[in-house]
Design a protein around this motif. Structure first.
Motif, PDB file in Angstrom:
ATOM      1  N   GLY A  49      42.514  37.235  42.028  1.00  0.00           N
ATOM      2  CA  GLY A  49      41.719  36.578  41.006  1.00  0.00           C
ATOM      3  C   GLY A  49      42.539  36.239  39.776  1.00  0.00           C
ATOM      4  N   GLU A  50      41.916  36.320  38.607  1.00  0.00           N
ATOM      5  CA  GLU A  50      42.583  35.899  37.383  1.00  0.00           C
ATOM      6  C   GLU A  50      42.867  37.049  36.416  1.00  0.00           C
ATOM      7  OE1 GLU A  50      40.603  32.543  35.628  1.00  0.00           O
ATOM      8  OE2 GLU A  50      40.421  31.502  37.549  1.00  0.00           O
ATOM      9  N   LYS A  51      42.788  38.277  36.904  1.00  0.00           N
ATOM     10  CA  LYS A  51      42.956  39.434  36.028  1.00  0.00           C
ATOM     11  C   LYS A  51      44.429  39.788  35.826  1.00  0.00           C
ATOM     12  CE  LYS A  51      42.314  42.539  39.966  1.00  0.00           C
ATOM     13  NZ  LYS A  51      41.489  43.597  40.573  1.00  0.00           N
ATOM     14  N   ASP A  54      42.795  38.531  47.318  1.00  0.00           N
ATOM     15  CA  ASP A  54      42.994  37.539  46.258  1.00  0.00           C
ATOM     16  C   ASP A  54      42.821  38.277  44.940  1.00  0.00           C
ATOM     17  OD1 ASP A  54      42.729  35.549  44.278  1.00  0.00           O
ATOM     18  OD2 ASP A  54      41.777  34.138  45.652  1.00  0.00           O
ATOM     19  N   THR A 114      46.913  44.799  41.813  1.00  0.00           N
ATOM     20  CA  THR A 114      45.995  44.656  42.937  1.00  0.00           C
ATOM     21  C   THR A 114      46.670  45.194  44.181  1.00  0.00           C
ATOM     22  OG1 THR A 114      44.952  42.699  41.971  1.00  0.00           O
ATOM     23  CG2 THR A 114      44.676  43.020  44.344  1.00  0.00           C
ATOM     24  N   HIS A 124      45.662  34.413  40.992  1.00  0.00           N
ATOM     25  CA  HIS A 124      45.327  34.266  42.413  1.00  0.00           C
ATOM     26  C   HIS A 124      46.522  34.632  43.290  1.00  0.00           C
ATOM     27  CE1 HIS A 124      41.255  32.782  41.886  1.00  0.00           C
ATOM     28  NE2 HIS A 124      41.714  32.028  40.904  1.00  0.00           N
TER      29      HIS A 124
END
Length: 261
Positions: free
Chosen positions: A227-229, A225, A233, A212
């Motif tokens: 996320g959880e990857k 955001d 980004t 995050h």
């Protein structure tokens, strides 16, 4: 003016500096392909929280990291907010950020000021005592590290110089990720600045991290955001938004520092 930032959120390999350096090089190359102006890494990416192994793992004087960033910045013509790495200087160890411009020049150094007792930093690391205010991609900026986020007085102390972007590399465990979001939004609003925060994903022997990584505008809106990857980004920051926020509510002009004790 717009700045394109790449959030390099990845799974840090525990106690494996060479493997992590290779991953940092891969992510920098990927950021350059996406035309990033700045790539940002998480906290303690060279070793993870292998604090009891720092004598063997920490980067001596930070030289290996500095040489890596010099090479990558010049090769890909990208600015680097280097998260932070474990650095050894004599008998002391530091949790240190290096900021490098696209020609490979170090424009900022920062040793984490607030050590996190819950992860035993105080037992192994020496705290810093200096601000990190710099210009990168033409933007006045400042950086902090993880637990520093919980000290708004420290962030304001540095932000008062006129920082337009505040960078926060971190290893922030999953169980407190909602606090991470709330406090980052608060630091953006109260300092009328963009916030770029990069967390890690994955696990170490004691913690689970769920990413995050965020980019937040000066009104506290989350632009991106991650996320959880485990991935890169991208986000674009429109700095023209700053004057629209700062003009009507000039908090830095209206401060009463003589009362803040």
């Amino acid at each position: 003016m717009k700045v394109k930032v790449a959030l390099a959120q990845f799974n840090i390999s525990f106690a494996a500096p060479q493997k992590n350096r290779e991953r940092v090089a891969e992510l920098t190359a990927a950021a350059a392909k996406k035309a990033a102006d700045v790539v940002v890494f998480p906290e303690m990416w060279n070793t993870g929280y292998a604090l009891d192994q720092l004598n063997e793992l920490a980067d001596e004087q930070g030289q290996e990291t500095e040489q890596l960033f010099y090479k990558l910045a010049r090769q890909y013509q990208v600015g680097i907010v280097g998260g932070s790495v474990a650095v050894k200087e004599g008998d002391h160890f530091f949790n240190r950020t290096l900021v490098v411009d696209p020609v490979g020049q170090v424009v900022g150094r920062y040793d984490k000021v607030h050590l996190f007792h819950l992860m035993n930093e105080h037992k192994y690391l020496t705290a810093g005592d200096q601000e990190n205010y710099f210009r990168l991609a033409g933007v006045p900026s400042a950086s902090f590290i993880c637990y520093d986020l919980r000290f708004p007085e420290w962030v304001r102390t540095v932000a008062r110089h006129g920082a337009d972007i505040l960078y926060f590399p971190a290893e922030w465990p999953a169980q407190r990720i909602e606090q991470w979001k709330i406090m980052l939004q608060s630091r953006a609003v109260e300092n009328q600045a963009f916030v770029v925060a990069v967390n890690r994903v994955g696990d170490d022997p004691d913690n689970h991290f769920n990413g995050h990584s965020l980019v937040i505008d000066p009104l506290g809106k989350i632009i991106v955001d991650a996320g959880e990857k485990d991935d890169l980004t991208m986000a674009e920051i429109d700095l023209d938004q700053l004057q629209k926020v700062r003009g009507p509510i000039p908090v830095f002009v209206d401060r009463r520092p003589e009362l803040y004790k």
